[in-house]
Design a protein around this motif. Structure first.
Motif, short mmCIF file in Angstrom:
data_model
loop_
_atom_site.label_atom_id
_atom_site.label_comp_id
_atom_site.label_asym_id
_atom_site.label_seq_id
_atom_site.Cartn_x
_atom_site.Cartn_y
_atom_site.Cartn_z
N ASP A 1 0.80 -1.22 0.00
CA ASP A 1 0.00 0.00 0.00
C ASP A 1 0.83 1.28 0.00
N SER A 2 2.14 1.17 -0.26
CA SER A 2 2.98 2.37 -0.35
C SER A 2 2.93 2.92 -1.76
N GLU A 3 3.13 4.23 -1.92
CA GLU A 3 3.11 4.80 -3.25
C GLU A 3 3.92 6.09 -3.32
N VAL A 4 4.39 6.39 -4.51
CA VAL A 4 5.01 7.67 -4.84
C VAL A 4 4.34 8.16 -6.12
N SER A 5 4.33 9.47 -6.35
CA SER A 5 3.62 9.99 -7.52
C SER A 5 4.32 11.22 -8.06
N GLU A 6 3.98 11.55 -9.29
CA GLU A 6 4.51 12.75 -9.97
C GLU A 6 3.50 13.20 -11.01
N THR A 7 3.31 14.51 -11.14
CA THR A 7 2.43 15.04 -12.18
C THR A 7 3.24 15.21 -13.47
N VAL A 8 2.74 14.65 -14.57
CA VAL A 8 3.44 14.70 -15.85
C VAL A 8 2.61 15.52 -16.84
N PHE A 9 3.31 16.19 -17.74
CA PHE A 9 2.64 17.07 -18.71
C PHE A 9 2.95 16.70 -20.15
N GLU A 10 3.82 15.69 -20.35
CA GLU A 10 4.21 15.31 -21.70
C GLU A 10 4.69 13.87 -21.71
N ASP A 11 4.85 13.34 -22.93
CA ASP A 11 5.36 11.98 -23.07
C ASP A 11 6.79 11.92 -22.54
N GLY A 12 7.20 10.73 -22.10
CA GLY A 12 8.58 10.58 -21.64
C GLY A 12 8.73 9.45 -20.65
N SER A 13 9.96 9.33 -20.12
CA SER A 13 10.28 8.32 -19.12
C SER A 13 10.58 9.02 -17.80
N ARG B 1 3.49 -1.52 -9.26
CA ARG B 1 2.59 -1.35 -10.40
C ARG B 1 2.32 0.14 -10.60
N PRO B 2 2.49 0.64 -11.84
CA PRO B 2 2.21 2.06 -12.12
C PRO B 2 0.76 2.27 -12.52
N PHE B 3 0.26 3.48 -12.23
CA PHE B 3 -1.07 3.91 -12.63
C PHE B 3 -0.97 5.33 -13.18
N LEU B 4 -1.89 5.66 -14.08
CA LEU B 4 -1.92 6.99 -14.67
C LEU B 4 -3.34 7.53 -14.54
N ASP B 5 -3.50 8.56 -13.73
CA ASP B 5 -4.81 9.18 -13.54
C ASP B 5 -4.90 10.45 -14.38
N TYR B 6 -5.91 10.55 -15.24
CA TYR B 6 -6.14 11.76 -16.02
C TYR B 6 -7.64 11.99 -16.09
N GLY B 7 -8.06 13.18 -15.69
CA GLY B 7 -9.48 13.44 -15.64
C GLY B 7 -10.15 12.50 -14.66
N THR B 8 -11.16 11.80 -15.13
CA THR B 8 -11.86 10.83 -14.30
C THR B 8 -11.47 9.39 -14.64
N THR C 1 -8.51 6.20 -15.33
CA THR C 1 -7.25 5.64 -14.81
C THR C 1 -6.73 4.58 -15.77
N VAL C 2 -5.44 4.65 -16.08
CA VAL C 2 -4.77 3.63 -16.90
C VAL C 2 -3.94 2.76 -15.96
N ASN C 3 -4.13 1.46 -16.03
CA ASN C 3 -3.40 0.52 -15.19
C ASN C 3 -2.19 -0.03 -15.93
N GLY C 4 -1.02 0.07 -15.31
CA GLY C 4 0.18 -0.52 -15.89
C GLY C 4 0.33 -1.97 -15.46
N SER C 5 1.39 -2.61 -15.95
CA SER C 5 1.64 -4.01 -15.61
C SER C 5 2.35 -4.13 -14.27
N THR C 6 2.09 -5.23 -13.56
CA THR C 6 2.75 -5.48 -12.28
C THR C 6 4.15 -6.03 -12.51
N GLY C 7 5.12 -5.47 -11.80
CA GLY C 7 6.49 -5.96 -11.87
C GLY C 7 6.99 -6.35 -10.49
N GLU C 8 8.17 -6.92 -10.43
CA GLU C 8 8.72 -7.32 -9.15
C GLU C 8 10.24 -7.17 -9.16
N PHE C 9 10.81 -7.06 -7.97
CA PHE C 9 12.26 -6.99 -7.83
C PHE C 9 12.63 -7.50 -6.45
#
Length: 288
Positions: free
Chosen positions: A148-160, A177-184, A186-194
């Protein structure tokens, strides 16, 4: 004598040039109401691709085909595949020139998480890189990890974008797992592990000078090594890492000689024992 003169009359008729016939097409090109930059356009004649050209709003191209064959124009859309122009034409008379505008309308793709991967890892941290595409307005890029931990950043353009996750435990498996919230939406990314790296212990190497007998190594009352050793024999001992070992003494004993080494994670320490046949007493404890 009669002279007969035959007069032959030849009427010349126009000869049609052989098909296929060349036609020149020119005009302006627009995509979603704007003049594009360096856009590749493919031309199909009679259903088969024949030419391609690059245009910056204006275009000019010559194609050949049978009279009345259809001529269509296509561009690649941003999500793959081709989109046809709303304008189309046909092959006309030999050498005809046709001027008309090419108009393309593309659907704007939704924001996309293209990739997420681990680019660096340590004993207590990991760096995760997330790549996003088709960002046309601000969106919140969120990385969830360790449940349940998370970090976030607001992005304004394509990129890494890279997220530095700290405070992790060594030698531990984590998922993210990454998520992208825009408007209402949400885009779900793939789950990874390390898996974080294990903290290295301490390595002790040395040699016993004297009669030998036995070798004993202890830390915090726990035996790390206990075995026989010959005269002049070199030895190497691995002391595994434990949080409680930090700053504690590793007690090295060979027969009747004892030395102390302070535990230091990831370090290499050297110790030697100088014993003689007459050395039967335990000397005072000294640090090396």
């Amino acid at each position: 004598m009669f002279c007969i003169v035959s007069v032959f009359s030849v009427s010349a008729s126009a000869v049609s040039p052989p098909e296929p016939w060349p036609n020149e097409f020119n005009g302006t090109l627009s995509v979603n109401g704007e003049a594009p930059i360096n856009t590749t356009v493919e031309v199909s004649v009679g259903g088969e691709q024949q030419e391609s050209f690059t245009a910056d709003g204006d275009y000019e191209v010559t194609v050949t085909g049978d009279k009345n064959e259809s001529v269509q124009f296509f561009i690649e859309n941003t999500t793959g595949g081709l989109t046809p122009s709303t304008s189309s034409s046909e092959i006309g008379e030999f050498g005809a020139q046709k001027t008309f505008d090419l108009v393309f309308n593309l659907d704007e793709p939704d924001p996309l998480i293209a990739e997420s991967k681990v680019v660096d890892i340590g004993t207590s941290y990991a760096v995760i890189q997330v790549s996003v595409n088709y960002i046309d307005e601000s969106a919140d890029l969120i990385l969830e990890y360790a449940g349940d931990s998370e970090v976030s950043e607001t992005v304004f353009e394509d990129g890494s974008f890279e997220f530095n996750i700290t405070g992790l435990n060594p030698d531990t498996e984590y998922t993210f797992r990454p998520f992208l919230d825009y408007g209402t939406d949400t885009v779900n990314g793939s789950t990874g592990e390390f898996e974080t790296l294990d903290i290295p212990g301490m390595e002790i190497e040395g040699v016993s000078y004297g009669e030998g007998d036995y070798l004993l190594a202890e830390i915090e009352g726990t035996q790390i090594e206990n075995r026989s050793i010959d005269k002049g024999e070199a030895f190497k001992i691995d002391v595994p890492y434990q949080p409680e070992y930090e700053g504690e003494d590793v007690v090295m004993t060979v027969r009747d000689s004892r030395k102390f080494l302070e535990f230091e994670s990831g370090s290499l320490k050297s110790v030697s024992f100088n014993l003689t046949d007459q050395d039967t007493s335990i000397p005072e404890q000294t640090r090396t």
